[in-house]
Design an enzyme around this catalytic site. Structure first.
Site, mmCIF file in Angstrom:
data_model
loop_
_atom_site.group_PDB
_atom_site.id
_atom_site.type_symbol
_atom_site.label_atom_id
_atom_site.label_comp_id
_atom_site.label_asym_id
_atom_site.label_seq_id
_atom_site.Cartn_x
_atom_site.Cartn_y
_atom_site.Cartn_z
ATOM 1 N N LYS A 42 0.819 -1.225 0.000
ATOM 2 C CA LYS A 42 0.000 0.000 0.000
ATOM 3 C C LYS A 42 0.850 1.271 0.000
ATOM 4 O O LYS A 42 0.550 2.230 -0.715
ATOM 5 C CB LYS A 42 -0.960 -0.026 1.191
ATOM 6 C CG LYS A 42 -1.973 -1.150 1.061
ATOM 7 C CD LYS A 42 -2.977 -1.183 2.164
ATOM 8 C CE LYS A 42 -3.754 -2.492 2.157
ATOM 9 N NZ LYS A 42 -4.483 -2.763 0.925
ATOM 10 N N LEU A 232 -16.023 4.236 -1.250
ATOM 11 C CA LEU A 232 -17.137 3.275 -1.296
ATOM 12 C C LEU A 232 -17.128 2.446 -2.580
ATOM 13 O O LEU A 232 -18.164 1.978 -3.028
ATOM 14 C CB LEU A 232 -18.459 4.052 -1.189
ATOM 15 C CG LEU A 232 -18.621 4.904 0.081
ATOM 16 C CD1 LEU A 232 -19.590 6.033 -0.146
ATOM 17 C CD2 LEU A 232 -19.068 4.038 1.243
ATOM 18 N N GLY A 236 -18.845 5.221 -4.960
ATOM 19 C CA GLY A 236 -18.305 6.581 -4.914
ATOM 20 C C GLY A 236 -17.527 6.878 -3.651
ATOM 21 O O GLY A 236 -16.840 6.016 -3.107
ATOM 22 N N ASP A 263 -5.353 2.958 -3.136
ATOM 23 C CA ASP A 263 -4.012 3.564 -3.101
ATOM 24 C C ASP A 263 -3.898 4.659 -4.171
ATOM 25 O O ASP A 263 -3.318 5.722 -3.932
ATOM 26 C CB ASP A 263 -2.932 2.499 -3.348
ATOM 27 C CG ASP A 263 -3.001 1.375 -2.328
ATOM 28 O OD1 ASP A 263 -3.400 1.658 -1.179
ATOM 29 O OD2 ASP A 263 -2.668 0.224 -2.668
HETATM 30 O O1 RIB Z 1 -3.867 -2.045 -1.830
HETATM 31 C C1 RIB Z 1 -3.363 -3.038 -2.679
HETATM 32 C C2 RIB Z 1 -2.134 -3.637 -2.071
HETATM 33 O O2 RIB Z 1 -2.500 -4.330 -0.903
HETATM 34 C C3 RIB Z 1 -1.427 -4.667 -2.931
HETATM 35 O O3 RIB Z 1 -0.473 -4.088 -3.781
HETATM 36 C C4 RIB Z 1 -0.854 -5.625 -1.920
HETATM 37 O O4 RIB Z 1 0.538 -5.637 -1.859
HETATM 38 C C5 RIB Z 1 -1.467 -5.228 -0.579
HETATM 39 O O5 RIB Z 1 -0.596 -4.526 0.201
#
Ligand code: RIB
Length: 323
Positions: A42, A232, A236, A263
């Site tokens: 992440k 969500l 959204g 992310d």
């Molecule tokens: O948010 C996605 C990520 O969660 C992936 O890349 C994996 O490594 C986990 O950390």
């Protein structure tokens, strides 16, 4: 208050091992699929999303002394990030087993490995002092995140917590030092139930189209954090700040893989906030576009869009009044 325009992400790097399959296997079942290996984690994903969206971003993380750790160095450098990767000899680089079904949904198991050895002391003062926003996801020891956020506040930076994965008990000291929190709806429900057991968050979030948004705003205020941004998924995003709240629908796109969508959202959000620190609405629109583009391609970091793509989608949807 820091005048810097840099974002610092302190968090996880994982090697993602991903299988695409039609349907998730049920316990005991074997199914066929295709396999890809990608950089992930992440923290690393959020850093890549930010730098691709146009931010000056620095990533601090911990890897093992192994081929996955060496690959992390090369990948992150090539992305144009400033990196401070600490090598931990006692553990292997983090790995994630990811399954993606034909609807683009994912299921993930993470072995955090070296990420758990990262400490607050691994983050040099110089990097904290030059950042105006510091992001931490929770693929690390909670004491590490707490230490970093306390130092970040002393340095005058804004802190953004991504409570993923959500622990059984999130220390109140972390929340106390958080300016912006970005949970998904499951993480938000867990958070609220830790602070106010018995509070029925699930029914508040169940039907955004019929429930007054005021009820969700009130639930957000329980956290006593300035900005609460609940992602969500295809429904959204809901945003609650002390003086306003708003809801934005997701941008309709053909979904291929949702891995790392949250992310991408955080990378886009912080990039926009670095440029316009007080315009949360604009930042959430920009983040919404970043996440929408990310789900149209496979993988996490490799799917994240570059600035011109985000700007083009934002322009189109502002014109259509969709964001
Ligand atoms: O948010 C996605 C990520 O969660 C992936 O890349 C994996 O490594 C986990 O950390």
């Amino acid at each position: 208050m820091s005048l810097s325009r840099k974002v610092l992400i302190v968090g996880s790097y994982n090697q993602d091992l991903s299988w695409k399959t039609s349907n998730f296997p049920y316990p005991g079942q074997t199914v066929l699929g295709t396999f890809h290996m990608n950089p992930g984690g992440k923290g690393s994903n959020q850093a890549v999303a930010a730098v691709r969206a146009g931010a000056h971003a620095t990533f601090v993380g911990a890897v093992g002394k192994d081929p996955f750790g060496a690959a992390a160095h090369t990948f992150l450098k090539n992305e144009g990030l400033t990196i401070h990767l600490v090598e931990k000899t006692e553990a292997a680089t983090g790995t994630a087993a990811i399954m993606v079904n034909s609807a683009g949904q994912n299921e993930i198991i993470v072995a955090l490995g070296s990420n758990l050895l990262l400490t607050s002391e691994d983050v040099p003062d110089a990097l904290l002092n030059e950042a105006s926003i510091i992001i931490c996801p929770l693929e690390a020891q909670l004491t590490t995140v707490e230490g970093i956020f306390k130092r970040a506040k002393q340095a005058g930076a804004r802190t953004l917590l991504n409570p993923a994965p959500m622990p059984k008990h999130l220390p109140p000291e972390i929340l106390k030092h958080t300016d912006i929190i970005v949970p998904n709806e499951g993480e938000f429900a867990q958070l609220i139930s830790q602070i106010e057991p018995g509070f029925d968050t699930a029914s508040i979030l169940a039907d955004l189209s019929t429930l007054p948004h005021q009820a969700i705003h009130q639930a957000c205020r329980i956290l006593k954090i300035d900005h609460v941004i609940i992602t969500l998924g295809e429904k959204g995003v809901f945003v609650s700040s002390p003086t306003e709240y708003f809801y934005l629908p997701a941008i309709p796109v053909k979904v291929i893989d949702t891995t790392g969508a949250g992310d991408a959202f955080i990378g886009g959000l912080t990039t926009s906030l670095i440029e316009n620190p007080n315009d949360m609405y604009k930042a959430v629109c920009f983040a919404n576009c970043t996440a929408a583009l990310a789900v149209t391609k496979p993988g996490a970091a490799p799917s994240f869009p570059l600035r011109p793509e985000i700007d083009a989608l934002l322009k189109k949807h502002l014109k259509d009044k969709l964001v």
